[in-house]
Design a protein around this motif. Structure first.
Motif, PDB file in Angstrom:
ATOM      1  N   LYS A  25      -4.296  -0.067   4.783  1.00 37.06           N
ATOM      2  CA  LYS A  25      -3.296  -0.643   4.260  1.00 37.06           C
ATOM      3  C   LYS A  25      -3.237  -2.209   4.804  1.00 37.06           C
ATOM      4  CE  LYS A  25      -1.352   2.061   1.588  1.00 37.06           C
ATOM      5  NZ  LYS A  25      -1.309   1.884   0.372  1.00 37.06           N
ATOM      6  N   ASP A  26      -3.302  -3.127   3.942  1.00 39.05           N
ATOM      7  CA  ASP A  26      -3.229  -4.601   4.504  1.00 39.05           C
ATOM      8  C   ASP A  26      -1.730  -5.159   4.384  1.00 39.05           C
ATOM      9  OD1 ASP A  26      -3.930  -7.205   4.869  1.00 39.05           O
ATOM     10  OD2 ASP A  26      -4.381  -7.603   2.773  1.00 39.05           O
ATOM     11  N   ARG A  27      -1.494  -5.082   5.443  1.00 40.37           N
ATOM     12  CA  ARG A  27       0.192  -5.186   5.686  1.00 40.37           C
ATOM     13  C   ARG A  27       0.423  -6.694   6.618  1.00 40.37           C
ATOM     14  NH1 ARG A  27      -0.425  -0.502   7.728  1.00 40.37           N
ATOM     15  NH2 ARG A  27       1.111   0.621   5.914  1.00 40.37           N
TER      16      ARG A  27
END
Length: 265
Positions: A130-132
């Protein structure tokens, strides 16, 4: 196989697995199916040699966590790290005291370990993909609410095979830490957590130890310290260029192999 050789092998396993998100307790439980001491000593040995690995953290990060004086102003960042580690360990102390013995009795077996290796591997891969945005790039800047929540998530590691470092890293990343900060906090939080666990085990069993037992513990302690020190250096360099996903895949493969071995052979 002599007790000293067993101690060396188990010390190596502990040193390699304590800080990688792959579950040191799980690996030791699996290894104990083939290499073990008498049951009560095995339980204490597995906990106490973790202290050797923990001391490797103190040595590796000594400039970051050992103050030169007790002057808080001069060592603000160091005391900030220790305060956060102290807050983060509170859930583990409370829940460990309440449920630790029960969980050890009911869940410390290869089936539970293997299942949690697979589940934890899947979660680690999912979270790391996940790109957070990261809110925290330094342990000393993490707010105490976040630290307490990470400490609560760490308690999932009371289920063997989960991995204390994996739970801490996953929790920290979910709550806004970057990979490096998440890994560092997993190291720092391990210090009070494992010192408490090792100290409790020693107080509980020290009266039954003889000179041979102390020698075996000493060998495992030194081996785990040296190996863990090398692993910490490797991991801190590794995460500068790579994700944690490879550890997730390793967990899944190992868990499936062990489950297949248990149920098919």
């Amino acid at each position: 196989m002599t007790d000293i050789i067993k101690s060396i092998i188990l010390g190596i396993i502990e040193g390699i697995t304590e800080f990688l998100p792959i579950s040191s307790t799980g690996h030791l439980i699996i290894a104990n199916q083939f290499i073990s001491f008498e049951e009560s000593f095995t339980n204490m040995f597995d906990v106490v040699i973790q202290l050797g690995a923990i001391l490797s953290v103190i040595y590796y990060f000594r400039k970051d966590i050992i103050p030169k004086s007790l002057n808080i102003a001069e060592n603000k960042r160091i005391f900030d790290i220790w305060f956060r580690a102290a807050v983060g360990v509170v859930p583990a102390l409370i829940l460990g005291a309440a449920f630790g013995s029960f969980l050890e009795e009911k869940l410390f077996n290869p089936v539970v370990v293997s299942t949690m290796l697979v589940i934890g591997g899947l979660v680690l891969i999912f979270i790391d993909r996940k790109d957070r945005p990261s809110r925290f790039h330094d342990v000393a800047t993490m707010d105490y609410k976040t630290v307490l929540l990470i400490g609560l998530i760490q308690c999932m590691a009371m289920i063997p095979g989960t991995s204390r470092s994996a739970a801490t890293i996953i929790g920290a990343m979910l709550l806004g830490a970057d990979r490096k900060t998440a890994a560092e906090f997993s190291f720092f939080l391990a210090i009070p957590t494992m010192i408490a666990a090792s100290g409790y085990s020693l107080l509980k069993h020290h009266a039954s130890l003889n000179s041979h037992d102390l020698l075996v513990l000493g060998v495992g302690f030194v081996v785990s310290f040296i190996v863990a020190l090398l692993v910490i250096a490797f991991l801190m360099n590794f995460i500068r260029k790579h994700t944690f996903q490879s550890f997730g895949y390793y967990r899944i493969v190992l868990g499936i192999v062990i489950l297949a071995w248990i149920f098919l052979w």
